[in-house]
Design a protein around this motif. Structure first.
Motif, short mmCIF file in Angstrom:
data_model
loop_
_atom_site.label_atom_id
_atom_site.label_comp_id
_atom_site.label_asym_id
_atom_site.label_seq_id
_atom_site.Cartn_x
_atom_site.Cartn_y
_atom_site.Cartn_z
N ALA A 131 1.03 3.93 -3.13
CA ALA A 131 0.68 5.34 -2.91
C ALA A 131 1.82 6.25 -3.41
N ARG A 132 3.04 5.86 -3.12
CA ARG A 132 4.18 6.67 -3.57
C ARG A 132 4.27 6.66 -5.09
N GLN A 187 1.82 6.28 -7.20
CA GLN A 187 0.72 7.08 -7.72
C GLN A 187 1.05 8.57 -7.64
N ALA A 188 1.63 8.97 -6.51
CA ALA A 188 1.99 10.37 -6.34
C ALA A 188 3.05 10.80 -7.36
N ALA A 231 0.83 -1.20 0.00
CA ALA A 231 0.00 0.00 0.00
C ALA A 231 0.87 1.26 0.00
N ASP A 232 1.94 1.23 0.77
CA ASP A 232 2.83 2.39 0.83
C ASP A 232 3.51 2.63 -0.52
#
Length: 551
Positions: free
Chosen positions: A212-213, A215-216, A208-209
């Protein structure tokens, strides 16, 4: 104990309300008056099988309600509480019998299954008589009777605890054996998997981490060109800001010549230039925030790919890889040290088995001693009950192993010398069985007994001294628990603290059963009738009065 019994529209009973007290209460009446109906109605309220024939002719339903005053610690309240029944106040058992054969059961006005009603009713009342469906028929209950008589409840609980420990130890051995066998079969795979997962080092929440990174970063990459274009418009070679600033300065120099005309324009130009500078600073800050190392994005994507590939390979979510690695590592450790652990578990299970065997053997010895004392006590009661040639015995057999020990106990009798002993329920006749039950209950008194005992014509076929002996024992029982007895024997009736007369009453074309408590005079008349028959003589009245005085 039973404090109130209300019956509506059951066979010959249209409406009946009875109250009961402690001690021995007897119910008498001529044959056919309705004594069996009263017992059938009581049994219905306690959970017995329903029957459409119980409903009074012409009615849609019948109903029986039994109210009990029950101690707070009584098992009936525990059974009710486990069924989510409110246990405040009295315990009220109610059964509705419909004319179509269906029944409805209630405890404290809450609808319950017949099974729950029967469990609660069985803990409140025991019915002993000449019928095979009454109390103590199940041989499985005999061991509990002996335990209660011998005061062995605490030891039974101790054996149950040791039994539980042994079961858990055996389960641990079986699980270790299964795990070790699987580990041996999958040894090469496990070691390879442990090596791979250890190298991978998956961490909880890592996917998940990383996602998210990633995607950013991808979002930053998309917006970076737009931010650069915006910056070029605001501060690049083609920016209009220098021209705007020059125009603003020229107008500012002319402000003194025509202040009313020029000053508003100067202020507007100044504010616009300030806003443009704010926008430039914001775009610059956004560009700094959106900056990232493309190599970092590549590393993140490679890590995600590797984790998800491992997830597919091992058929678990990425989030479960860390736990899987720990489990596989434990399996490898179990394989490496499994034999030693299994030996230790087997040793512990052996010790637990030995502890159970010792506790169960000790309990068995004390059970045999208690059974022997019970046999002697019951046999001492048989002579006056016209069973002087009979013998009561507790048959003991080893029954493997279980939570309550290794013993199987069953009550046997020998009705005459030279005959073959056998299970009490099979060997004894109806009348003998009732008297054996009475002897048992007298010996047991209030040990493990229901708070209310009902004896149904246990004096059938006896009279004189035997009936008086039965009456004495029922009265003794009444000093410990509530006793209700349906009887034809005046000697039994004379021992009661309360006497109820059951009789038929004809009103028009209808016949109804009535029950009424008797005072001394009416009670003497009823005893005289029981002694003399249809024609009551003065001698019968005198004999009845003598019985009452002695009783």
């Amino acid at each position: 104990m039973l404090v109130q019994l209300s019956i509506r529209d059951i066979v010959l009973i249209d409406r009946l309300d009875l109250t009961f007290a402690e001690g021995l209460s007897v119910l008498t009446g001529e044959t056919g008056a309705g004594k069996s109906i009263l017992l059938d109605a009581t049994s219905l309220a306690l959970g017995a099988r329903g029957d459409a024939a119980l409903v009074r002719h012409g009615q849609d339903q019948g109903q029986v309600t039994a109210v009990f005053d029950v101690p707070l610690a009584h098992p009936a309240r525990r059974i009710a509480a486990e069924a989510d029944i409110d246990t405040e106040g009295d315990m009220i058992l109610r059964r509705v019998q419909l004319a179509d054969g269906r029944t409805r059961a209630f405890v404290n006005d809450q609808a319950v299954s017949v099974q729950v009603l029967r469990a609660i009713g069985g803990s409140l009342v025991e019915i002993h008589g000449q019928h095979a469906d009454r109390a103590l028929i199940d041989a499985e209950s005999h061991r509990g009777v002996v335990d209660a008589f011998g005061g062995l409840t605490g030891e039974v609980e101790a054996v149950r605890a040791v039994w539980k420990g042994w079961r858990e130890a055996r389960k641990a051995v079986e699980e270790a054996q299964t795990r070790l066998a699987k580990a041996r079969a999958d040894g090469d795979f496990l070691r390879h998997a442990v090596e791979e997962l250890t190298k991978l080092k998956p961490e909880p929440g890592e996917e998940a981490d990383l996602a998210a990174r990633r995607q950013a970063m991808m979002a930053s990459e998309k917006i970076a060109s737009d931010l650069a274009e915006a910056m070029d418009v605001l501060a690049g070679p083609a920016s209009a800001v220098p021209s705007l600033a020059a125009a603003w300065r020229r107008l500012e120099r002319r402000a003194g010549q025509a202040p009313d005309l020029v000053e508003p324009i100067v202020r507007a130009f100044g504010e616009a230039l300030d806003r443009i500078e704010d926008a430039r600073a914001a775009v610059e800050a956004a560009q700094r925030s959106a900056e990232f190392d493309p190599r970092e994005l590549e590393r993140i994507e490679e890590r995600l790919f590797t984790l998800r590939a491992a997830s597919r390979k091992f058929a678990v979510p990425v989030e479960g890889l860390a736990d899987l690695a720990a489990r596989y590592l434990a399996d490898v450790s179990a394989l490496d040290a499994g034999e030693d652990r299994l030996v230790a578990l087997e040793k512990a299970a052996g010790a637990a088995e030995a502890a159970y065997g010792k506790a169960a053997a000790g309990l068995s010895v004390r059970r045999k001693a208690a059974a022997k004392k019970l046999d002697a006590a019951v046999n001492a009661e048989l002579g006056p009950l016209k069973l002087d040639r009979a013998r009561f015995m507790t048959e003991h057999a080893a029954d493997g192993s279980g939570a309550e020990g290794i013993d199987r106990l069953e009550f046997w009798v020998q009705t005459n010398p030279g005959t073959r002993p056998g299970p009490m329920m099979k060997v004894a006749s109806g009348g003998e069985l009732s008297r054996f039950m009475l002897a048992l209950k007298v010996v047991l008194a209030d040990q493990g007994s229901a708070p209310t005992l009902v004896f149904d014509e246990i004096d059938t076929g006896v009279g004189g001294a035997v009936a008086d002996a039965i009456g004495q024992r029922l009265a003794r029982l009444g000093g410990k628990v509530q006793v209700l007895s349906v009887t034809h024997a005046p000697q039994v009736a004379a021992r009661a603290t309360r006497h109820y007369l059951i009789a038929k009453e004809t009103t028009g074309q209808r016949v109804a059963t009535r029950v009424k408590p008797l005072g001394f005079e009416l009670r003497r008349e009823e005893l005289a009738r029981m002694l003399a028959g249809e024609t009551i003589t003065d001698e019968a009245r005198a004999a009845a009065e003598k019985l009452l005085t002695v009783g």
